[in-house]
Design an enzyme around this catalytic site. Structure first.
Site, PDB file in Angstrom:
ATOM      1  CE  LYS A 111      -3.454   2.888   0.776  1.00  0.00           C
ATOM      2  NZ  LYS A 111      -4.644   3.001   1.474  1.00  0.00           N
ATOM      3  CE  LYS A 145      -4.079   6.646   7.385  1.00  0.00           C
ATOM      4  NZ  LYS A 145      -3.967   5.316   6.758  1.00  0.00           N
TER       5      LYS A 145
END
Length: 146
Positions: A29, A99
């Site tokens: 990811k 984030k």
């Protein structure tokens, strides 16, 4: 564990692939977010450049979207980014990208990877947040260039 969860995940996912030991999926990811951050910034710069040059960016995107510059971001976000009435109230939020990029940059510091473009784009997203764009789509990077 993967085999047990796969039928459940496939009820809402397009693909379910085991990439390695526990944690490999999160690292994958991170790779995805690094790639996206660079692509969106490049697209924003291309559109801003074309606009300053007086080009019809809708037409330009239609043409270059059929060649090597084609990307999911161009196809799904480019037209909106090039619009004089662009809206950014959809898609993956800037807060979420920051984030994720924070996790990426922390991992890069740990593993020694050099990510100068990712670090720079992270700061560009910080500019978007400071301008009130915390929940805007990540394609809102174009707003910094106008």
């Amino acid at each position: 564990a993967f085999a047990r969860m796969q039928p459940v995940a496939m009820a809402y996912a397009k693909v379910g692939t085991l990439l390695g030991a526990s944690g490999a999926g999160q690292l994958a990811k991170m790779v995805n977010q690094i790639a996206i951050a660079g692509v969106v910034q490049g697209l924003a710069e291309a559109i801003a450049f074309g606009e300053k040059a007086g080009l019809d960016m809708q037409a330009v995107l239609e043409v270059i979207g059929k060649g090597a510059a084609q990307s999911w971001q161009m196809e799904h976000r480019g037209v909106n980014m090039a619009s004089s009435e662009a809206r950014f109230d959809f898609g993956f939020a800037v807060d979420w990208m920051r984030k994720d990029l924070g996790l990426v940059l922390a991992e890069a510091q740990r593993n020694g990877a050099r990510l100068p473009v990712t670090a720079l784009v992270d700061q560009f997203y910080a500019d978007v947040q400071a301008a009130g764009g915390q929940r805007w789509d990540t394609s809102s990077l174009i707003t910094r260039l106008r």
